[in-house]
Design a protein around this motif. Structure first.
Motif, PDB file in Angstrom:
ATOM      1  N   LYS B  12       0.813  -1.215   0.000  1.00 42.47           N
ATOM      2  CA  LYS B  12       0.000   0.000   0.000  1.00 42.47           C
ATOM      3  C   LYS B  12       0.852   1.274   0.000  1.00 42.47           C
ATOM      4  N   GLY B  13       2.166   1.097   0.175  1.00 49.52           N
ATOM      5  CA  GLY B  13       3.044   2.260   0.228  1.00 49.52           C
ATOM      6  C   GLY B  13       2.879   3.067   1.500  1.00 49.52           C
ATOM      7  N   ASP B  14       2.487   2.396   2.571  1.00 48.35           N
ATOM      8  CA  ASP B  14       2.233   3.060   3.849  1.00 48.35           C
ATOM      9  C   ASP B  14       3.561   3.367   4.567  1.00 48.35           C
ATOM     10  N   PRO B  15       3.827   4.648   4.889  1.00 47.60           N
ATOM     11  CA  PRO B  15       5.091   4.985   5.575  1.00 47.60           C
ATOM     12  C   PRO B  15       5.229   4.333   6.954  1.00 47.60           C
ATOM     13  N   ALA B  16       4.113   3.863   7.528  1.00 50.23           N
ATOM     14  CA  ALA B  16       4.189   3.141   8.808  1.00 50.23           C
ATOM     15  C   ALA B  16       5.099   1.922   8.685  1.00 50.23           C
ATOM     16  N   PHE B  17       5.319   1.488   7.452  1.00 48.30           N
ATOM     17  CA  PHE B  17       6.236   0.372   7.206  1.00 48.30           C
ATOM     18  C   PHE B  17       7.543   0.546   7.976  1.00 48.30           C
ATOM     19  N   PRO B  22      11.497  -2.099  12.508  1.00 51.47           N
ATOM     20  CA  PRO B  22      12.425  -2.447  13.592  1.00 51.47           C
ATOM     21  C   PRO B  22      11.790  -3.337  14.653  1.00 51.47           C
ATOM     22  N   GLN B  23      10.489  -3.139  14.891  1.00 51.91           N
ATOM     23  CA  GLN B  23       9.811  -3.976  15.884  1.00 51.91           C
ATOM     24  C   GLN B  23       9.732  -5.419  15.420  1.00 51.91           C
ATOM     25  N   LEU B  24       9.441  -5.603  14.129  1.00 48.80           N
ATOM     26  CA  LEU B  24       9.401  -6.968  13.611  1.00 48.80           C
ATOM     27  C   LEU B  24      10.789  -7.601  13.591  1.00 48.80           C
ATOM     28  N   ASN B  25      11.793  -6.779  13.335  1.00 46.45           N
ATOM     29  CA  ASN B  25      13.167  -7.293  13.397  1.00 46.45           C
ATOM     30  C   ASN B  25      13.461  -7.867  14.768  1.00 46.45           C
ATOM     31  N   ARG B  26      13.037  -7.136  15.796  1.00 44.36           N
ATOM     32  CA  ARG B  26      13.305  -7.602  17.157  1.00 44.36           C
ATOM     33  C   ARG B  26      12.599  -8.920  17.431  1.00 44.36           C
ATOM     34  N   ILE B  49       9.018   4.196  -0.823  1.00 44.84           N
ATOM     35  CA  ILE B  49       8.111   4.547   0.278  1.00 44.84           C
ATOM     36  C   ILE B  49       8.816   5.545   1.181  1.00 44.84           C
ATOM     37  N   LYS B  50       8.109   6.629   1.449  1.00 43.24           N
ATOM     38  CA  LYS B  50       8.704   7.745   2.200  1.00 43.24           C
ATOM     39  C   LYS B  50       9.198   7.243   3.550  1.00 43.24           C
ATOM     40  N   ARG B  51      10.482   7.447   3.821  1.00 40.69           N
ATOM     41  CA  ARG B  51      11.049   6.928   5.058  1.00 40.69           C
ATOM     42  C   ARG B  51      11.679   8.054   5.858  1.00 40.69           C
TER      43      ARG B  51
END
Lengths: 81, 618
Positions: B12-17, B22-26, B49-51
């Motif tokens: 969806k191109g959501d910047p929340a990505f 980092p949370q999923l990495n942990r 995607i805007k980061r």
């Protein structure tokens, strides 16, 4: 699992790992896919072993020449378990 | 979010990505999980995607006695995900000695900020016999240590890089059996000796990536990967490789970020089992009389160790202050005592507010705070309203508390100094000097000391200009935000169907002037509150309670049995959304935009306040 079933499941693994996943056929091999280099290959093997719950033996994956043969190897290791 | 939801957010191109990554990495449990996330990250980059801006760029060199792929891939992924962009130099397999030594070579020209050096275990082996004299074996071990420390020194001279040195993976096979313990020449002892000496002799600017520790934590056999070695010169299993990369990433992050300073702790079911206000001093679980009590005590011991290393401790609890303090003062099994804390907030304010207050009182940034609670709702409020604070939601089992806190790795220091050990007493002294109000009981004494007087006046012509001004200006503490002209205010004076009055507040420091207004309309035996507003500078001075006491008195005088209050939401009056329920009203209908509340006047008990009330007619 037959070759077709294995390849269908393999496709999901490829979709997760490749930036531009190739459409898998029995004839396709690493040399047909620019992204599929020796580095990506390592990640692929780890993911395949986990997904299919198999353990390859040293050197045997290297000996497979295309996805068809690779799928056969997975099926073979799977039935041995 | 799980990995599939993350993939959805990518599509969806959501910047929340970027915040979720980092949370999923942990949470990622293993190599293929992380590689999947790494692929997603690269896809997100190619999709643009805007980061968030990277906090910095690090030139990172990875060299060693192994194939460094996929190690560098994982490492770069972990670093980039936390906002550390990497320029990468990857050494060739087992070429690290010449890469480090070569003057004007590629590595030196790359001018790295950080070098991760992972020597191959094949270089840490005693070549002689298991029965050789100890001196002879020790000399060989010494030379391994010297060789590596020399290499680090040369690298530091040529590049000014910080160096992360990996030590040697321990042996996990039985050979040569129990005899391994009786000779330094066994691989087991030889490597352990070298690792120990390396750690003890590390010079400044060299940091240890302790593979021996990581492998022992992970499990030796689970760390083995002979096929990976033969096929592609991998250092270890991919699962252990993940742990090594996490460690290196953690060390690099530690080079660039300040450590956390303050550990803020909840009380009930965090430091002891049970709820002290309900269960009483005798009823809480702490100490050696029960397994649960022991677990809480062990957690307290760990917290005390952290204090010993310079971490500041604070309490933030939804509690009665006196009751919250009691276990610290009276319970014999408590490890922590009130003097161990630099701040003690036990009250009913939102924890996010309390932590903000601590930050300003201690003059420390919110980002140096860590908040620990067993209640997800409290964690959530702090996440939302003090997002800089790092939060830890404790799991269901107090036996795991200490381990859980340790695994968050927030209070690790590169070095621990004598000053660290004294920090709490310094801060406590500072806090006493500024002597801020820390608690509800202090609050009562404080309010009493103000000698407040409240002057209640029904609307009168002299006050009309100030009444009108306040009615049209108040935004925050304003339940309905109904504006009125001077003429409309004038019309309320002496109106038989309206009860309208204002409050002025004086204290021993001066006159606050006219600061509160209520307007109520009598409809039969119900008084509908048309307007209730107050100036924010007298918040928490019990003016609200004083006004309600007076309002109820006047309403009863006019034969009302019920009072009806309404809250109309505006962008600015969020602070009074819960005002009526806080004042003891029952909610009758509540939506996002409006809330209706009702108060039964027959059972209403006036709240005691420290404001002495003066009425115009008395």
């Amino acid at each position: 699992m037959n070759q077709t079933e294995v390849i269908a499941k393999l496709q999901e693994v490829f979709d997760d790992i490749f930036l531009e996943p190739p459409k898998l056929t029995p004839a396709i091999s690493a040399k047909d896919v620019p992204e599929w280099d020796s580095l990506l290959h390592i990640s692929l093997l780890v993911a395949v072993e986990k997904t299919f719950d198999v353990r390859f033996r040293v050197g045997e994956v290297e000996a497979t020449r295309n996805i068809g043969e690779f799928a056969d190897l997975i099926a073979k290791r799977k039935t041995e378990k | 979010m799980n990995r599939h939801e993350l993939k959805e957010s990518l599509l969806k191109g959501d910047p929340a990505f970027w915040t979720e990554l980092p949370q999923l990495n942990r949470k990622a449990d293993g190599f293929d999980d992380l590689i999947f996330l790494s692929t997603l990250r690269k896809k997100a980059l190619t999709r643009g995607i805007k980061r968030p801006q990277s906090s910095r760029t690090v030139r990172l060199a990875v060299i060693g006695g192994y194939s460094l792929y996929p190690l560098h891939e994982l490492l770069v992924h972990l670093l980039e995900s936390i906002g550390i962009a990497c320029e990468l130099f990857v050494g060739d397999y087992d070429n690290y000695v010449s890469e480090a030594m070569e003057e004007g070579g590629r590595l030196v020209l790359f001018n790295p900020h950080v070098v991760f050096l992972l020597p191959g275990v094949q270089r840490c082996k005693y070549p002689g016999s298991l029965t050789d004299a100890r001196d002879q074996v020790q000399a060989a071990a010494e030379s391994v240590v010297h060789h590596l420390l020399d290499l680090c020194r040369v690298l530091q001279e040529r590049t000014s890089a910080q160096i992360i040195l990996g030590n040697f993976l321990p042996v996990s096979r039985h050979d040569p059996g129990a005899f391994r313990a009786r000779t330094l020449a066994s691989d087991w002892n030889f490597r352990r000796w070298v690792n120990l000496e390396l750690g003890l002799r590390l010079p400044a600017g060299v940091h240890l990536c302790d593979l021996e520790f990581l492998a022992s934590r992970h499990g030796g056999l689970a760390g083995e990967n002979p096929r990976g070695w033969f096929e592609s010169k991998q250092p270890c299993s991919f699962s252990l490789l993940v742990e090594i990369c996490r460690e290196v990433s953690h060390l690099i992050q530690g080079l660039y970020s300040a450590p956390k300073k303050v550990l803020v702790l909840d009380l009930d079911n965090t430091l002891w089992g049970g709820v002290v206000a309900d269960d009483g001093l005798d009823g809480i679980e702490i100490g050696d009389t029960s397994p649960r009590g022991e677990a809480f005590k062990a957690f307290q011991r760990h917290i005390l160790t952290l204090k010993g290393r310079g971490v500041l401790l604070a309490v933030c609890s939804k509690n009665d202050h006196a009751k919250a303090l009691e276990p610290f003062e009276k319970h014999p099994e408590m490890v922590l005592r009130a003097t161990d804390f630099v701040a003690f907030k036990a009250n009913w304010d939102p924890k996010s507010d309390n932590i903000r207050r601590m930050a300003s009182e201690l003059n420390l940034g919110l980002d140096s705070f860590v908040f620990v609670d067993d209640n997800p709702a409290e964690i959530e409020i702090v996440r939302q309203f003090a997002p800089e604070v790092l939060t830890i939601l404790l799991g269901p089992d107090p036996a795991e508390y200490a381990g859980q806190l340790q695994d968050c790795r927030l209070f690790e220091a590169q070095n621990i100094t004598a000053e660290d050990v004294q920090r709490t007493s310094q801060y406590r002294a500072e806090m006493e000097r500024t002597s801020l109000l820390a608690s509800a009981t202090d609050m009562d004494a404080y309010l009493a000391s103000l000698e407040m007087e409240g002057f209640i006046n029904e609307f009168n012509p002299v006050d009309v200009p100030r009444l009108t001004q306040l009615i049209n200006k108040s935004n925050q503490f304003n339940l309905t935000t109904r504006r009125r002209t001077e003429a409309e205010v004038q019309a309320l004076i002496g109106h038989p169907d309206f009860i309208s009055f204002s409050v002025r507040l004086k204290d021993r420091f001066g006159d606050h002037g006219l600061i509160g207004i209520v307007i109520g309309e009598r409809k039969g035996d119900v008084l509908e509150i048309d307007t209730w507003l107050m100036s924010c500078r007298v918040l928490k001075r019990q003016v609200e309670e004083t006004m309600l006491n007076e309002f109820v008195r006047l309403a009863r005088d006019r034969g009302c049995v019920r009072m009806k209050g309404v809250y109309l939401a505006t962008p600015k009056n969020e602070m009074v959304r819960k005002f009526y329920p806080q004042m003891g009203f029952q909610s009758t209908e509540v939506t996002e935009e409006r809330g209706e509340y009702s108060l039964d006047l027959s059972t209403y008990q006036p709240s005691p306040t420290k404001i002495s009330v003066k009425r115009q007619d008395s």
